[in-house]
Design an enzyme around this catalytic site. Sequence first.
Site, PDB file in Angstrom:
ATOM      1  N   LEU A  18     -51.551 -65.148 -21.153  1.00  0.00           N
ATOM      2  CA  LEU A  18     -52.860 -64.578 -21.471  1.00  0.00           C
ATOM      3  C   LEU A  18     -52.700 -63.590 -22.629  1.00  0.00           C
ATOM      4  O   LEU A  18     -52.033 -62.564 -22.492  1.00  0.00           O
ATOM      5  CB  LEU A  18     -53.435 -63.855 -20.245  1.00  0.00           C
ATOM      6  CG  LEU A  18     -53.499 -64.684 -18.954  1.00  0.00           C
ATOM      7  CD1 LEU A  18     -54.165 -63.868 -17.840  1.00  0.00           C
ATOM      8  CD2 LEU A  18     -54.242 -65.989 -19.184  1.00  0.00           C
ATOM      9  N   GLY A  21     -56.863 -60.788 -25.194  1.00  0.00           N
ATOM     10  CA  GLY A  21     -57.474 -59.461 -25.174  1.00  0.00           C
ATOM     11  C   GLY A  21     -57.288 -58.748 -26.499  1.00  0.00           C
ATOM     12  O   GLY A  21     -56.353 -59.025 -27.255  1.00  0.00           O
ATOM     13  N   ARG A  25     -56.603 -50.233 -26.884  1.00  0.00           N
ATOM     14  CA  ARG A  25     -55.888 -48.959 -26.805  1.00  0.00           C
ATOM     15  C   ARG A  25     -54.747 -48.848 -27.812  1.00  0.00           C
ATOM     16  O   ARG A  25     -54.218 -47.768 -28.054  1.00  0.00           O
ATOM     17  CB  ARG A  25     -55.360 -48.760 -25.364  1.00  0.00           C
ATOM     18  CG  ARG A  25     -56.474 -48.450 -24.377  1.00  0.00           C
ATOM     19  CD  ARG A  25     -56.032 -48.638 -22.933  1.00  0.00           C
ATOM     20  NE  ARG A  25     -56.070 -50.047 -22.525  1.00  0.00           N
ATOM     21  CZ  ARG A  25     -55.727 -50.486 -21.317  1.00  0.00           C
ATOM     22  NH1 ARG A  25     -55.295 -49.632 -20.396  1.00  0.00           N
ATOM     23  NH2 ARG A  25     -55.797 -51.770 -21.021  1.00  0.00           N
ATOM     24  N   LYS A  32     -52.563 -56.949 -30.007  1.00  0.00           N
ATOM     25  CA  LYS A  32     -51.571 -56.221 -29.194  1.00  0.00           C
ATOM     26  C   LYS A  32     -50.298 -57.006 -28.962  1.00  0.00           C
ATOM     27  O   LYS A  32     -49.188 -56.480 -29.125  1.00  0.00           O
ATOM     28  CB  LYS A  32     -52.192 -55.826 -27.858  1.00  0.00           C
ATOM     29  CG  LYS A  32     -51.177 -55.180 -26.923  1.00  0.00           C
ATOM     30  CD  LYS A  32     -51.824 -54.506 -25.734  1.00  0.00           C
ATOM     31  CE  LYS A  32     -52.385 -55.474 -24.747  1.00  0.00           C
ATOM     32  NZ  LYS A  32     -52.902 -54.794 -23.546  1.00  0.00           N
ATOM     33  N   GLN A  85     -60.051 -68.694 -26.291  1.00  0.00           N
ATOM     34  CA  GLN A  85     -61.058 -68.141 -25.385  1.00  0.00           C
ATOM     35  C   GLN A  85     -62.053 -67.423 -26.296  1.00  0.00           C
ATOM     36  O   GLN A  85     -61.746 -66.363 -26.834  1.00  0.00           O
ATOM     37  CB  GLN A  85     -60.399 -67.153 -24.403  1.00  0.00           C
ATOM     38  CG  GLN A  85     -61.356 -66.568 -23.390  1.00  0.00           C
ATOM     39  CD  GLN A  85     -60.766 -65.363 -22.637  1.00  0.00           C
ATOM     40  OE1 GLN A  85     -59.843 -64.711 -23.136  1.00  0.00           O
ATOM     41  NE2 GLN A  85     -61.313 -65.068 -21.475  1.00  0.00           N
ATOM     42  N   ASN A 182     -49.801 -54.898  -9.029  1.00  0.00           N
ATOM     43  CA  ASN A 182     -49.808 -56.260  -9.559  1.00  0.00           C
ATOM     44  C   ASN A 182     -49.136 -56.262 -10.924  1.00  0.00           C
ATOM     45  O   ASN A 182     -49.522 -55.535 -11.826  1.00  0.00           O
ATOM     46  CB  ASN A 182     -51.267 -56.716  -9.679  1.00  0.00           C
ATOM     47  CG  ASN A 182     -51.403 -58.002 -10.477  1.00  0.00           C
ATOM     48  OD1 ASN A 182     -50.471 -58.792 -10.572  1.00  0.00           O
ATOM     49  ND2 ASN A 182     -52.591 -58.201 -11.048  1.00  0.00           N
ATOM     50  N   TYR A 378     -24.437 -52.010 -60.162  1.00  0.00           N
ATOM     51  CA  TYR A 378     -25.375 -53.029 -59.709  1.00  0.00           C
ATOM     52  C   TYR A 378     -24.753 -54.395 -59.964  1.00  0.00           C
ATOM     53  O   TYR A 378     -24.396 -54.705 -61.103  1.00  0.00           O
ATOM     54  CB  TYR A 378     -26.723 -52.930 -60.434  1.00  0.00           C
ATOM     55  CG  TYR A 378     -27.614 -54.095 -60.070  1.00  0.00           C
ATOM     56  CD1 TYR A 378     -28.028 -54.276 -58.756  1.00  0.00           C
ATOM     57  CD2 TYR A 378     -27.995 -55.040 -61.024  1.00  0.00           C
ATOM     58  CE1 TYR A 378     -28.802 -55.373 -58.395  1.00  0.00           C
ATOM     59  CE2 TYR A 378     -28.777 -56.138 -60.668  1.00  0.00           C
ATOM     60  CZ  TYR A 378     -29.169 -56.296 -59.353  1.00  0.00           C
ATOM     61  OH  TYR A 378     -29.926 -57.389 -58.988  1.00  0.00           O
ATOM     62  N   ALA A 392     -16.442 -48.166 -62.396  1.00  0.00           N
ATOM     63  CA  ALA A 392     -17.636 -47.405 -62.020  1.00  0.00           C
ATOM     64  C   ALA A 392     -18.762 -47.623 -63.026  1.00  0.00           C
ATOM     65  O   ALA A 392     -18.531 -47.786 -64.218  1.00  0.00           O
ATOM     66  CB  ALA A 392     -17.290 -45.915 -61.959  1.00  0.00           C
TER      67      ALA A 392
HETATM   68  C1  UD1 Z   1     -54.046 -56.474 -15.601  1.00  0.00           C
HETATM   69  C2  UD1 Z   1     -54.403 -56.795 -14.163  1.00  0.00           C
HETATM   70  C3  UD1 Z   1     -53.855 -55.684 -13.257  1.00  0.00           C
HETATM   71  C4  UD1 Z   1     -52.359 -55.589 -13.441  1.00  0.00           C
HETATM   72  C5  UD1 Z   1     -52.025 -55.361 -14.914  1.00  0.00           C
HETATM   73  C6  UD1 Z   1     -50.533 -55.466 -15.125  1.00  0.00           C
HETATM   74  C7  UD1 Z   1     -56.525 -57.979 -14.277  1.00  0.00           C
HETATM   75  C8  UD1 Z   1     -57.977 -57.909 -14.008  1.00  0.00           C
HETATM   76  N1  UD1 Z   1     -55.841 -56.872 -14.018  1.00  0.00           N
HETATM   77  O1  UD1 Z   1     -54.695 -55.255 -15.957  1.00  0.00           O
HETATM   78  O2  UD1 Z   1     -54.126 -55.995 -11.911  1.00  0.00           O
HETATM   79  O3  UD1 Z   1     -51.852 -54.507 -12.672  1.00  0.00           O
HETATM   80  O4  UD1 Z   1     -52.636 -56.395 -15.734  1.00  0.00           O
HETATM   81  O5  UD1 Z   1     -50.182 -55.077 -16.399  1.00  0.00           O
HETATM   82  O6  UD1 Z   1     -56.026 -59.027 -14.655  1.00  0.00           O
HETATM   83  N2  UD1 Z   1     -56.800 -61.216 -21.411  1.00  0.00           N
HETATM   84  C9  UD1 Z   1     -57.285 -62.370 -21.968  1.00  0.00           C
HETATM   85  N3  UD1 Z   1     -58.629 -62.576 -21.955  1.00  0.00           N
HETATM   86  C10 UD1 Z   1     -59.499 -61.707 -21.396  1.00  0.00           C
HETATM   87  C11 UD1 Z   1     -58.976 -60.503 -20.835  1.00  0.00           C
HETATM   88  C12 UD1 Z   1     -57.615 -60.302 -20.843  1.00  0.00           C
HETATM   89  O7  UD1 Z   1     -56.539 -63.200 -22.480  1.00  0.00           O
HETATM   90  O8  UD1 Z   1     -60.699 -61.983 -21.424  1.00  0.00           O
HETATM   91  C13 UD1 Z   1     -55.356 -60.991 -21.426  1.00  0.00           C
HETATM   92  C14 UD1 Z   1     -54.917 -59.774 -22.205  1.00  0.00           C
HETATM   93  O9  UD1 Z   1     -54.654 -60.115 -23.548  1.00  0.00           O
HETATM   94  C15 UD1 Z   1     -53.681 -59.316 -21.456  1.00  0.00           C
HETATM   95  C16 UD1 Z   1     -53.905 -59.808 -20.059  1.00  0.00           C
HETATM   96  O10 UD1 Z   1     -54.932 -60.762 -20.113  1.00  0.00           O
HETATM   97  O11 UD1 Z   1     -52.497 -59.910 -21.968  1.00  0.00           O
HETATM   98  C17 UD1 Z   1     -54.287 -58.673 -19.112  1.00  0.00           C
HETATM   99  O12 UD1 Z   1     -55.414 -58.016 -19.622  1.00  0.00           O
HETATM  100  P1  UD1 Z   1     -55.459 -56.430 -19.722  1.00  0.00           P
HETATM  101  O13 UD1 Z   1     -56.776 -56.039 -20.241  1.00  0.00           O
HETATM  102  O14 UD1 Z   1     -54.262 -55.925 -20.425  1.00  0.00           O
HETATM  103  O15 UD1 Z   1     -55.405 -56.085 -18.162  1.00  0.00           O
HETATM  104  P2  UD1 Z   1     -54.882 -54.757 -17.483  1.00  0.00           P
HETATM  105  O16 UD1 Z   1     -55.982 -53.767 -17.489  1.00  0.00           O
HETATM  106  O17 UD1 Z   1     -53.601 -54.362 -18.056  1.00  0.00           O
HETATM  107 CA    CA Z   2     -52.364 -54.873 -19.727  1.00  0.00          CA
END
Ligand code: UD1
Ligand code: CA
Length: 499
Positions: A18, A21, A25, A32, A85, A182, A378, A392
């Site tokens: 995944l 996102g 931050r 990221k 996505q 998690n 050089y 030199a």
């Molecule tokens: C997520 C978990 C949390 C876990 C944590 C571990 C969820 C809801 N929560 O939180 O339980 O403890 O990871 O680090 O999953 N992403 C997508 N598409 C989206 C949203 C997110 O691809 O629409 C991807 C992001 O790029 C990322 C991952 O999913 O790599 C997790 O998303 P992020 O927003 O970082 O979740 P956390 O708040 O870290």
């Molecule tokens: Ca995360």
Amino acid sequence: MTHPASEPAPAVAAVVVLAAGQGTRMRSSVPKVLHALGGRSMLGHVLAAAAPLRAAHTLVVVGSGREQVRAHLAEVAPAARPVVQEEQLGSGHAAEVALAAVPDLEGSVLVVNGDSPLLTSRTLTGLVAAHDAAGSVFTVLTAEVADPTGLGRIVRDEHGAPRAIVEERDATDEQRAIREVNAGVYVANAGTLRRVLAGLGTSNAQGEQYLTDALAPLVAGGAPTAAVRAEDPDDVLGCNDRRELAVRRRTLNDRVLDGLMRDGVTVVDPATTWVDVTVTVGNDTVLEPGTQLRGTTTVAPGASVGPDTTLVDCAVAAGATVVRSHCLGAEIGPEASVGPFSYLRPGTRLARGAKVGAFVETKNAEVGEGSKVPHLSYVGDATIGAGANIGAATVFVNYDGVTKHRTTIGDQVRIGSDTMLVAPVVVGDGAYTAAGSVITSDVPPGAMAVARAPQRNVAGWVRRRRPGTAAAEAAAAAESRAEAPREDRDEPSRANSDS
Ligand code: UD1
Ligand code: CA
């Protein structure tokens, strides 16, 4: 939950990363998952960790900055398939989009957050093995951490079986006190996951479709599920901002250095030594403080690197020494010596026992066995034979403003200090050049090339043109001493003082 190393690693049908996102931050124009640590992007680390699972499909969900992520994937993992996505509606939606791209997929799928750069193959294979052994349809990786802030909590029932994953924003005070979190790594049966994701709602604090919400309905329906603790809680740490990136980078580096030290490398100061995961270092090599080894760099046994040295994509042979230098794409031969303060650029090849010394820059340059370029030079687009000495302040004048040209220096050549070698030019074996020469044509073997204006002394110039200066006074004193009879002098004769 360790998987024994002797057995073949358990396999999955697909790996889903995944990575869509935005990573708000990070406050970055770079997605990221492309931020790097230890010589790889976060995404690259995740893909490397998953590689032993031998998945037939590797799908990377892309969204924010998708073109950059796609280009990166093409470079580092061409077999991985980006799946778009369009809108970032949550991690559950992201996983759903990925599974839609492989509609016929059966078997187990590993779903993993793209921002978990410390995951190891050992942890992932262990998780898959535990999932298989438990006959589970949905298994989540967890960890006990000191500070669970911001992470999803693992809620277990009175028998210790997992019941739900609750995001911090949606958790009760009691749930927030749970320190088992998690990791954002899941193994699931593809068909089961597809079904449960299709039914996910968005009634949570963020209004998103959470992948974490897949667990509770499966438990309610009586499906076999599992939550498996990682052995090393560091493995599961995500990376959401630059502070976390710095901390993860440090952890990763510590792991790399620990491995090197176990293998017999002396790391004098682990706090200031940075080594990419892609680097190899032989035993009995010493890494002095302030050393950075990056990219495809290899260092053979018994070498010494540093202090304050950066090697990027370099090959350092056994027994070589590199001190306070910056080297890119260079091959440093056995027993060769570099520095202090050398700059070796791509295409530099130093043969056995060659020396490149202080304030020397080289590029596309072969320096033959035992040859020396000790100071202030050089050397660009050059081939230097064996046993040569480059005086030199020599410059290999390789660029005519339009094209680069090559200089060839034979064996046992002596280039005088401050020689300009205007390429293309060949200096034959055993030839010399006079200091200060500008060499524009080839020098035959064994010849002495002198290419400079003859010296002319204008007698009395300072007395006439700079009267009254300290220089004029010193000159007048010297002249009067020279005129005085020999026995009047109070200093020893020149012949004596020269000895
Ligand atoms: C997520 C978990 C949390 C876990 C944590 C571990 C969820 C809801 N929560 O939180 O339980 O403890 O990871 O680090 O999953 N992403 C997508 N598409 C989206 C949203 C997110 O691809 O629409 C991807 C992001 O790029 C990322 C991952 O999913 O790599 C997790 O998303 P992020 O927003 O970082 O979740 P956390 O708040 O870290
Ligand atoms: Ca995360």
